[in-house]
Design an enzyme around this catalytic site. Structure first.
Site, mmCIF file in Angstrom:
data_model
loop_
_atom_site.group_PDB
_atom_site.id
_atom_site.type_symbol
_atom_site.label_atom_id
_atom_site.label_comp_id
_atom_site.label_asym_id
_atom_site.label_seq_id
_atom_site.Cartn_x
_atom_site.Cartn_y
_atom_site.Cartn_z
ATOM 1 N N HIS A 181 -0.985 5.238 8.638
ATOM 2 C CA HIS A 181 -0.546 3.866 8.359
ATOM 3 C C HIS A 181 0.923 3.739 8.000
ATOM 4 O O HIS A 181 1.416 2.641 7.812
ATOM 5 C CB HIS A 181 -1.393 3.241 7.233
ATOM 6 C CG HIS A 181 -1.046 3.792 5.884
ATOM 7 N ND1 HIS A 181 -1.548 4.984 5.440
ATOM 8 C CD2 HIS A 181 -0.237 3.334 4.903
ATOM 9 C CE1 HIS A 181 -1.073 5.228 4.230
ATOM 10 N NE2 HIS A 181 -0.265 4.245 3.881
HETATM 11 C C1 UD1 Z 1 0.489 -0.017 1.054
HETATM 12 C C2 UD1 Z 1 1.445 0.793 0.212
HETATM 13 C C3 UD1 Z 1 1.332 2.257 0.609
HETATM 14 C C4 UD1 Z 1 -0.113 2.738 0.541
HETATM 15 C C5 UD1 Z 1 -0.967 1.830 1.422
HETATM 16 C C6 UD1 Z 1 -2.424 2.241 1.392
HETATM 17 C C7 UD1 Z 1 3.520 -0.378 -0.439
HETATM 18 C C8 UD1 Z 1 4.984 -0.456 -0.204
HETATM 19 N N1 UD1 Z 1 2.840 0.380 0.442
HETATM 20 O O1 UD1 Z 1 0.954 0.060 2.403
HETATM 21 O O2 UD1 Z 1 2.107 3.034 -0.293
HETATM 22 O O3 UD1 Z 1 -0.198 4.072 0.988
HETATM 23 O O4 UD1 Z 1 -0.826 0.486 0.943
HETATM 24 O O5 UD1 Z 1 -3.241 1.447 2.143
HETATM 25 O O6 UD1 Z 1 3.018 -0.982 -1.366
HETATM 26 N N2 UD1 Z 1 -3.243 -5.849 5.653
HETATM 27 C C9 UD1 Z 1 -4.450 -6.438 5.969
HETATM 28 N N3 UD1 Z 1 -5.422 -6.465 5.016
HETATM 29 C C10 UD1 Z 1 -5.256 -5.948 3.783
HETATM 30 C C11 UD1 Z 1 -4.004 -5.374 3.472
HETATM 31 C C12 UD1 Z 1 -3.020 -5.313 4.408
HETATM 32 O O7 UD1 Z 1 -4.660 -6.919 7.064
HETATM 33 O O8 UD1 Z 1 -6.192 -6.005 2.958
HETATM 34 C C13 UD1 Z 1 -2.199 -5.766 6.691
HETATM 35 C C14 UD1 Z 1 -1.240 -6.911 6.650
HETATM 36 O O9 UD1 Z 1 -0.912 -7.242 7.950
HETATM 37 C C15 UD1 Z 1 -0.034 -6.319 5.943
HETATM 38 C C16 UD1 Z 1 -0.078 -4.864 6.379
HETATM 39 O O10 UD1 Z 1 -1.472 -4.558 6.520
HETATM 40 O O11 UD1 Z 1 1.155 -6.944 6.298
HETATM 41 C C17 UD1 Z 1 0.550 -3.936 5.402
HETATM 42 O O12 UD1 Z 1 0.000 -4.099 4.081
HETATM 43 P P1 UD1 Z 1 0.911 -3.780 2.784
HETATM 44 O O13 UD1 Z 1 0.102 -3.848 1.551
HETATM 45 O O14 UD1 Z 1 2.147 -4.545 2.849
HETATM 46 O O15 UD1 Z 1 1.342 -2.281 2.987
HETATM 47 P P2 UD1 Z 1 0.499 -1.034 3.477
HETATM 48 O O16 UD1 Z 1 1.043 -0.637 4.787
HETATM 49 O O17 UD1 Z 1 -0.975 -1.243 3.327
#
Ligand code: UD1
Length: 360
Positions: free
Chosen positions: A204
């Site tokens: 991811h």
């Molecule tokens: C985040 C953490 C990362 C961790 C990871 C575990 C930061 C900077 N990064 O990254 O350190 O290893 O979580 O999962 O905080 N999304 C969904 N549903 C959800 C959550 C996210 O669809 O429940 C999608 C959204 O499009 C979002 C993208 O995933 O924009 C990224 O989510 P985000 O929480 O921003 O960062 P992660 O890549 O999950």
């Protein structure tokens, strides 16, 4: 009576908070509340973990959702500032290195509320990773720094953080693993696949999945590896979106893509896998504890103890190297490895004992 707030927001926070909340509840008189920032909001990224890890339902949910780093961090800060003003906590506990961690620490530092950082001191020395910035800033702002390993203590000392703030307690994520491994082993998720030797994959990191050329190269390598050993790939929402754009269209492989799994299902599969391919932080630690070979698709790691003492190998961003390392594991097995000091299932109890003494 002291009031403590725990702030969590993203999937890897939940298994770290669970044992700390339980230990504080068992071993101190403190009142505790849980604040969920809503950074992760899909049931499969959040709710299932609260159920399986026996964490109480959050008292407050800020429901910030997705956004750019600035938008997400700012929304958490705005929401959490109101919570701190309303609740007047004596201490706020933050976990790991996600945006929720640094946002809460920043709010507390401005309102002069003490912060405890659980999983302090880890450093990749790679400032292109948002998590590294979150770790550096959170540690500078924290009053209690609970580290999982000696390298954490050393990194904090180098950054001039006073020794009186640093407490090496061990790895709270391993507390959760130790508690739930017997339950996970009773499960039989995906029995068809798990009958034969298989590999488990997670991906991811933006560096791997946001660049279409990089993602295409990694997926091609995984398809090739799956001709030697079937691979199971539970896909993070970020990766799912990006994969849709780069599907190879080939079907002569055994790369099985599924939705994100619950904690127990994933742990069950991890404990039975012949090898794990990942770019996660926590999975490097869990595989080390379980003695399962781990190939990490990154140039560096903030968890060097998993390389020096554990089963982890960094393969960088070269898909060719990944294929070579898988071939080596399939013919020779894992490198010799052990479990780091204090990764014993008791880290959260050490934290509770320290807080009981310091806050009384
Ligand atoms: C985040 C953490 C990362 C961790 C990871 C575990 C930061 C900077 N990064 O990254 O350190 O290893 O979580 O999962 O905080 N999304 C969904 N549903 C959800 C959550 C996210 O669809 O429940 C999608 C959204 O499009 C979002 C993208 O995933 O924009 C990224 O989510 P985000 O929480 O921003 O960062 P992660 O890549 O999950």
């Amino acid at each position: 009576m002291k009031n403590l707030l725990h702030v969590v927001g993203a999937r890897p926070n939940f298994m770290k908070m669970a044992p700390v909340h339980a230990a504080i509840s068992a071993e101190t008189p403190f009142r505790q509340k849980i604040v969920h920032t809503g950074q992760h909001y899909d049931d499969r990224m959040s709710a299932v973990f609260f159920e399986q890890l026996d964490i109480p339902v959050p008292d407050i949910n800020l429901e910030v959702g997705s956004g750019s780093h600035a938008v997400q961090t700012a929304a958490i800060m705005q929401g959490f500032e109101k919570v701190v003003l309303d609740e007047s906590p004596d201490l706020v506990l933050v976990y790991g290195d996600v945006n929720s961690t640094v946002a809460a620490a920043l709010v507390c530092s401005k309102l002069q509320v003490p912060v405890a950082h659980v999983e302090a001191g880890l450093r990749s020395r790679d400032r292109t990773m948002p998590e590294e910035i979150n770790r550096l800033v959170t540690d500078q702002l924290s009053d209690y720094l609970f580290t999982p390993s000696q390298d954490g203590d050393d990194n904090l000392a180098q950054e001039n953080i006073g020794p009186e703030k640093i407490f090496r307690v061990g790895n709270v994520m391993i507390d959760t693993l130790v508690r739930l491994l017997p339950r996970a082993r009773q499960l039989d998720p995906l029995p068809d696949l798990a009958r034969e030797a298989f590999g488990l994959v997670t991906l991811h990191r933006p560096a791997n999945v946001d660049d279409p050329r990089m993602l295409t190269g990694i997926l091609a390598a995984l398809e090739e590896i799956s001709r030697k050993i079937p691979l199971l790939f539970p896909v993070h929402p970020r990766t799912r979106t990006n994969m849709a754009a780069v599907e190879s269209g080939r079907s002569d492989h055994r790369l099985h893509v599924v939705d994100p799994l619950g904690y127990l299902e994933f742990l069950s599969l991890q404990s039975r896998a012949a090898l794990v391919i990942t770019d996660s932080g926590g999975i490097q630690e869990e595989t080390t504890y379980l003695g399962i070979p781990c190939l990490t698709l990154r140039e560096n790691t903030e968890r060097p103890v998993t390389l020096m003492e554990g089963t982890n190998v960094l393969v960088g961003s070269d898909p060719g190297r990944l294929i070579e390392e898988v071939t080596a594991i399939l013919s020779r097995g894992s490198k010799p490895a052990g479990i780091p000091d204090l990764w014993d299932g008791r880290a959260a109890r050490r934290i509770a004992a320290i807080l009981a003494e310091k806050l009384s």
